[in-house]
Scaffold this active site. Structure first.
Site: not given
Length: 534
Positions: A28-29, A31, A50, A73, A280, A399
């Site tokens: 993105g801008s 980076e 991402e 980003h 769990h 999970g």
């Protein structure tokens, strides 16, 4: 353009020396300046979301044993990635996350895309998190982040970099090494060894730390010397013990009373590289059988602090088990009864998932790496497809769905041509289906086997456990996975008849590049079904 040594130069210089020359990301801008004059000896692996970038980087790290680099980003990209960051943290995968930030001069005005408190955003699911006070400090912070990521327990780290930092002058980061192994105190080893030597019926429980720290051969030697049967800890992200070994007993369930029942009759329990324990659903009863003594080896002070029972010993697994081997006597205990052989299901349409797993076992290449994310079928998968070598199996112990497919892609990118086979549920694959595009662009040797029961079978099973006859939102009909994959560049086949399965698997394993098989299986609607039942 300046010719002086910059933050960007120092950053890539350190990454090169650390072996992080593959960057996973979605740009993105904020980076763009990072990638100006991108080095020829680096490669950029594009992910379309991402979550995929972080999980694929994790797969790369698991394949190489070294931290992997991922670029996100700004605030939105970090937010998208957090499910995968959570998995990387819980599964102890070293990922170095670099996030773009708006320029320092803009930050007081709360700019578009800016992160208000970037170092806090990914916590507590990173080991280390920072945005430096000065741009010139970025390379040293990167080096610190890498060392933290690679120190047991490994895990993700996070560095936010304002976009104008990259062009600032900087100095190279001096080379230095950190030796990360550490051993327990001798008295602790002696205590554990004495307990094993005096035990009538000891048992060993192994977790992902055994494989992560390369200690599997030592653990096999210890089990054989002590004559102790071995279980794998609940919901482990790795295997940790050869599942065709005569001492292997199976997988402990993530339910307290059921777990204690599996360990009944053992007077000493030694847990290696695993939480004590992961559950769990709630149940009452003791954590371990009454009267048993539990000892726990782990490299994480947090794990050893919260374990509810027993004596924890802070150590890396390799060092701790090596020390035990010098003190434990050779035992003459009879081997446990062999695990009962499972009958192979017959062919039927729609197919029994156990039938599909047995067929997959017949077609697996000897060096295949299996990545699993099929919660509805996880236990039958393990029961019918034993993992017999280190590094041959990956899953998530935390999970959060959407991990398996991009992990498989990153593992294939990091590989040496071995086939990566991703066995995944139809619900799971939709959390990160964009990873198929990255697989196609990289032309990785990967076969994706979708066990399609047209719903969230594990959620339905948990609903039945609390006497819910129906659970809203758990049916997901109507997805054509082969057409979807084709649109992302991956060919495949739909398999709805058992008679077609062998030919489809043969084609999928032999294909040059990624291939998907959408296999229709019987829904898990039996009232007796539990996803951890054996």
């Amino acid at each position: 353009m300046t010719t002086e040594f910059t933050v960007r130069d120092a950053f890539f210089d350190f990454c090169r020396r650390a072996g992080m020359t593959t960057v996973y990301g979605n740009p993105g801008s904020t980076e763009l300046r990072m990638f100006r004059d991108f080095p020829d000896d680096f490669s950029y692996v594009l992910a379309l979301q991402e979550t995929v970038a972080v999980a694929a980087a994790a797969g790369h790290a698991l394949g190489t044993g070294n931290a992997a680099l991922v670029s996100l980003h700004s605030a939105g990209g970090v937010g998208h990635s957090l499910g995968a960051v959570f998995n990387a943290h819980r599964d102890r995968v070293p990922v170095v996350i670099i996030a773009g930030q708006q320029s320092r001069a803009m930050l007081p005005t709360r700019p578009f895309l800016g992160a208000d408190e970037p170092a806090l955003f990914p916590r507590p699911y990173v080991k280390w998190s920072r945005q430096t006070e000065r741009g010139e400090d970025v390379p040293a912070a990167l080096a610190e982040a890498y060392r933290v990521a690679m120190t047991p327990p490994c895990g993700p780290v996070f560095l936010s970099v304002p976009e104008d930092d990259w062009d600032r002058p900087a100095e190279p980061v001096p080379h230095r090494a950190v030796r990360t192994g550490f051993a327990p105190e001798p008295a602790a080893l002696r205590e554990v060894a004495d307990a094993l030597n005096g035990a009538a019926n000891p048992v060993i429980v192994v977790g992902p730390g055994v494989e992560d720290e390369g200690a599997l051969p030592l653990v096999v030697e210890l089990a054989e010397k002590a004559g102790a049967p071995v279980w794998i800890s609940p919901l482990s992200g790795r295997s940790g013990f050869p599942e065709d070994h005569r001492l292997f007993q199976g997988f402990l369930p993530p339910v307290r009373d059921q777990l204690a029942a599996r360990l009944e009759g053992h007077d000493v329990v030694l847990v290696l590289g695993a939480p004590v324990f992961t559950y769990h659903v709630h149940s009452e009863g003791p954590f371990i059988p009454d009267g048993a003594k539990l000892f726990h080896f782990d490299c994480d002070p947090a794990q050893t602090a919260w374990a509810p029972v027993g004596t924890s010993v802070l150590t890396t697994i390799d060092a701790g088990v090596s020390g035990l081997l010098d003190l434990v006597d050779k035992a003459d205990r009879p081997a446990p009864e062999p695990r009962a052989a499972l009958a192979r299901p017959g062919a039927a349409d729609p197919m029994d998932p156990a039938f599909v797993i047995e067929a997959l076992r017949d077609h697996l290449p000897a060096d295949a790496v299996i990545v699993e994310e099929c919660p509805s079928h996880r236990d039958l998968f393990h029961a019918r497809l034993p993992i017999t070598r280190s590094g041959g199996f990956l899953t998530t112990g935390s999970g959060a769905l959407g991990w398996g497919l991009p992990v498989a892609v990153g593992r294939a990118v990091a590989g040496a041509g071995e086939r990566v086979v991703c066995v995944i549920g139809d619900g799971s694959i939709m959390y990160s289906v964009q990873a198929l595009w990255t697989a196609a662009q990289q032309n990785v040797p990967m076969t994706v086997l979708v066990l399609n029961n047209r719903g969230y079978g594990a959620v339905k099973a948990l609903g039945r456990r609390i006497e819910m006859d129906t659970v809203p939102g758990t049916d997901i009909p109507g997805i054509d996975f082969v057409t979807l994959a084709k649109g992302l560049g991956v060919p495949g086949r739909t398999v709805s008849a058992a008679a077609d399965l062998d030919a489809a698997l043969a084609e999928g394993m032999a294909h040059d590049g990624p291939f998907i098989l959408d296999v229709s299986v019987v829904p898990d609607d039996s009232p007796a079904y539990e996803p951890w039942a054996r």
